[in-house]
Design an enzyme around this catalytic site. Structure first.
Site, mmCIF file in Angstrom:
data_model
loop_
_atom_site.group_PDB
_atom_site.id
_atom_site.type_symbol
_atom_site.label_atom_id
_atom_site.label_comp_id
_atom_site.label_asym_id
_atom_site.label_seq_id
_atom_site.Cartn_x
_atom_site.Cartn_y
_atom_site.Cartn_z
ATOM 1 N N GLU A 26 0.846 -1.202 0.000
ATOM 2 C CA GLU A 26 0.000 0.000 0.000
ATOM 3 C C GLU A 26 0.875 1.244 0.000
ATOM 4 O O GLU A 26 1.855 1.311 0.755
ATOM 5 C CB GLU A 26 -0.905 -0.044 1.228
ATOM 6 C CG GLU A 26 -2.270 0.526 1.023
ATOM 7 C CD GLU A 26 -3.146 -0.302 0.067
ATOM 8 O OE1 GLU A 26 -3.132 0.000 -1.153
ATOM 9 O OE2 GLU A 26 -3.838 -1.212 0.543
ATOM 10 N N ALA A 113 -15.720 3.604 -0.230
ATOM 11 C CA ALA A 113 -15.418 2.430 0.599
ATOM 12 C C ALA A 113 -13.990 1.942 0.367
ATOM 13 O O ALA A 113 -13.586 0.909 0.882
ATOM 14 C CB ALA A 113 -16.419 1.315 0.314
ATOM 15 N N GLY A 114 -13.234 2.671 -0.430
ATOM 16 C CA GLY A 114 -11.833 2.303 -0.651
ATOM 17 C C GLY A 114 -11.671 1.091 -1.547
ATOM 18 O O GLY A 114 -10.652 0.411 -1.505
ATOM 19 N N SER A 117 -14.037 2.431 -6.682
ATOM 20 C CA SER A 117 -15.178 2.639 -7.571
ATOM 21 C C SER A 117 -14.808 3.641 -8.672
ATOM 22 O O SER A 117 -15.298 3.541 -9.802
ATOM 23 C CB SER A 117 -16.395 3.121 -6.788
ATOM 24 O OG SER A 117 -16.089 4.307 -6.093
ATOM 25 N N ASP A 162 -4.841 0.989 -9.134
ATOM 26 C CA ASP A 162 -6.271 0.681 -9.206
ATOM 27 C C ASP A 162 -6.722 0.422 -10.646
ATOM 28 O O ASP A 162 -7.481 -0.509 -10.919
ATOM 29 C CB ASP A 162 -7.089 1.825 -8.591
ATOM 30 C CG ASP A 162 -6.683 2.097 -7.152
ATOM 31 O OD1 ASP A 162 -6.081 1.201 -6.527
ATOM 32 O OD2 ASP A 162 -6.946 3.198 -6.661
#
Ligand code: GLA
Length: 369
Positions: A26, A113-114, A117, A162
Site C-alpha cells: 500500500e 469504501a476504498g 469505484s 487501481d
C-alpha cells in the site's frame, strides 16, 4: 430505468470493470514499487452508444442529474462525471479520435469504501469508448490513460495500481505488478478453507483531500534526500534511516520499503500454497500503515484488532486510507465470529454498523454484451 428510457435507442454494447482489493503493498505504487491487488466481483457497468454530435452524455443510476459535455477540458467537470469525461479527454490527449457517446452507468460498489469505484468507472468507460471508436490500446497503456484522467482531469495524484487491477486482473488470481516497469504476473490466490472478508468501516474517504497528496510529496522528498529515483531503490533501509533527519520522512520511508518486502514475501507464500501465512504479513502491513505511514483511521484499527482477536489470520486497511475498508483473511469457520466481534465493537463505540462483503478474486474489465 434502462438505456432505451434514457436515450430513446438501444446501446451498442455493455462493458463492466471491477473494483479491487489490494492484498498487500500500500502506497508503494507511486514509489515505483510492487502491489498485489485482485479484482472484486463488484464493479461498474456502462451501456453505451456512439453519437454523431460530439456530445458525451452521461447518466448514472446512482445520481439524478445527467451531465452533457463536449470536448471537456480539466476543471470543467466535477463529481462522478469527471472520471468518465476525464477518460474521453485523456484518450484524445493520447492521440485517439474519440467522438460523442451516450453512456448509462450503474455500480454495485459503494463509493468512498476504498474499493476503487472511481477506477472501475474510468476503466469501464475507457473500454466502451475504445470499442465504440475502434481504438486499440494495450491494457497496460489503457491503465495509464485512465490514471492520467484521474491525475490531470479529476486532480487526484493516484498511482497506477487501481486502474491496472481493474483492467489486468484475472479470476482466482492476484496481480503482482511492478509499478516501475509495468510488468505484471498472475499469482494464484487459492482460498480453500479461507475467506477474504471485506469490512466496509463506513468511514468514507475522500482522496482528493490533502492527506494522500501530502504522503506522496513526503515520499518524493525522502527519495530526493536519499539521492534515489524513488523509494523503491532503497536497498539498505537502516542506512537510509540514518541519512534522513526528518522523523516524518523516516517513518514514511520505513513503511514503503518494508511494504515492498512484504509484497515479495506474500507472493512467495501464495506460490508455495501457504495462503494462511499471508495473514501475519497483512497485520504487519496494517501496523506499518497506522504507525509509520499514518493513514489508518480509528474504525480500521478497531476492525483489524477485533478481527484478529476473533480468529482472522490477519487483517489490514486497504487503499489510500483515511477511511474505507479493511480486509481480513479468515478461516471460513471463524467468519461468523469475526463479523460478530467487529459489529459488537462498533456498537459499543456508538459507530455505524460495518458492512461485510465476501471478496472473491474475479475477472477484470471486459465487454459483457
Ligand atoms: C489509492 C490510489 C492508488 C494507491 C493506493 C494506496 O487507492 O488510487 O494508486 O496509491 O491509494 O496504495
Amino acid at each position: 430505468m434502462d438505456f432505451r428510457d434514457c436515450f430513446g435507442r438501444d446501446p451498442e454494447g455493455v462493458w463492466r470493470a471491477p473494483g479491487r482489493v489490494n492484498l498487500i503493498g500500500e502506497h508503494t505504487d507511486y514509489n515505483d514499487g510492487f502491489v498485489l491487488p485482485f479484482a472484486l466481483a463488484q464493479g461498474v457497468s456502462v451501456a453505451a452508444a456512439r453519437r454523431d454530435d460530439g456530445v458525451l452524455e452521461l447518466r448514472s443510476l446512482q445520481s439524478p442529474d445527467p451531465v452533457r459535455v463536449t470536448d471537456a477540458k480539466p476543471g470543467q467537470v466535477s463529481g462522478w462525471a469527471a472520471y468518465a469525461a476525464g477518460v474521453a479527454w485523456a484518450l484524445r490527449e493520447a492521440g485517439h479520435e474519440v467522438g460523442g457517446a451516450s453512456v448509462l452507468i450503474d455500480s454495485d460498489l459503494s463509493q468512498g469504501a476504498g474499493l476503487s469505484s472511481s477506477a472501475a468507472l474510468e476503466c469501464a468507460v475507457a473500454l466502451a469508448l475504445c470499442d465504440l471508436y475502434e481504438i486499440e490500446v494495450p491494457r497496460p497503456e489503457l491503465a495509464r490513460i485512465a490514471q492520467r484522467a484521474e491525475n490531470d482531469f479529476v486532480g487526484m495524484p493516484c498511482g497506477i495500481m487501481d486502474q491496472s487491477a481493474s483492467l489486468l486482473c484475472t479470476e482466482g488470481h492476484a496481480l503482482l505488478l511492478d509499478c516501475r516497469s509495468g510488468l505484471s504476473a498472475q499469482v494464484p490466490l487459492d482460498l480453500t478453507g479461507l475467506s477474504l472478508l471485506v469490512i466496509d468501516t463506513r468511514a468514507e474517504h475522500e482522496l482528493v483531500d490533502g492527506g494522500y497528496a501530502a504522503r506522496r510529496a513526503a515520499c518524493e522528498k525522502a527519495a530526493q534526500v536519499l539521492g534515489v529515483a524513488a523509494l523503491r531503490d532503497v536497498e539498505d533501509l537502516a542506512a537510509a534511516l540514518r541519512v534522513l533527519d526528518d522523523p516524518v520522512l523516516r517513518r514514511r520511508t520505513q513503511h514503503v520499503v518494508t511494504d515492498d518486502h512484504r509484497v515479495q514475501a506474500a507472493v512467495g507464500l501464495l506460490r508455495a500454497g501457504a495462503v494462511a501465512e499471508v495473514g501475519a504479513l497483512l497485520t504487519a502491513s496494517h501496523l506499518s500503515l497506522r504507525d509509520q505511514f499514518e493513514v489508518s483511521w480509528p474504525e480500521a484499527d478497531v476492525a483489524v484488532e477485533e478481527a484478529v482477536r476473533a480468529g482472522a489470520r490477519g487483517a489490514r486497511m486497504v487503499g489510500g486510507g483515511f477511511g474505507g475498508s479493511v480486509i481480513a483473511l479468515t478461516p471460513v469457520d471463524r467468519e461468523e465470529q469475526v463479523r460478530t466481534a467487529v459489529t459488537e465493537a462498533y456498537a459499543d463505540r456508538g459507530w455505524e454498523a460495518p458492512r461485510f462483503i465476501d471478496a472473491v478474486p474475479s475477472v477484470g474489465a471486459r465487454r459483457v454484451s
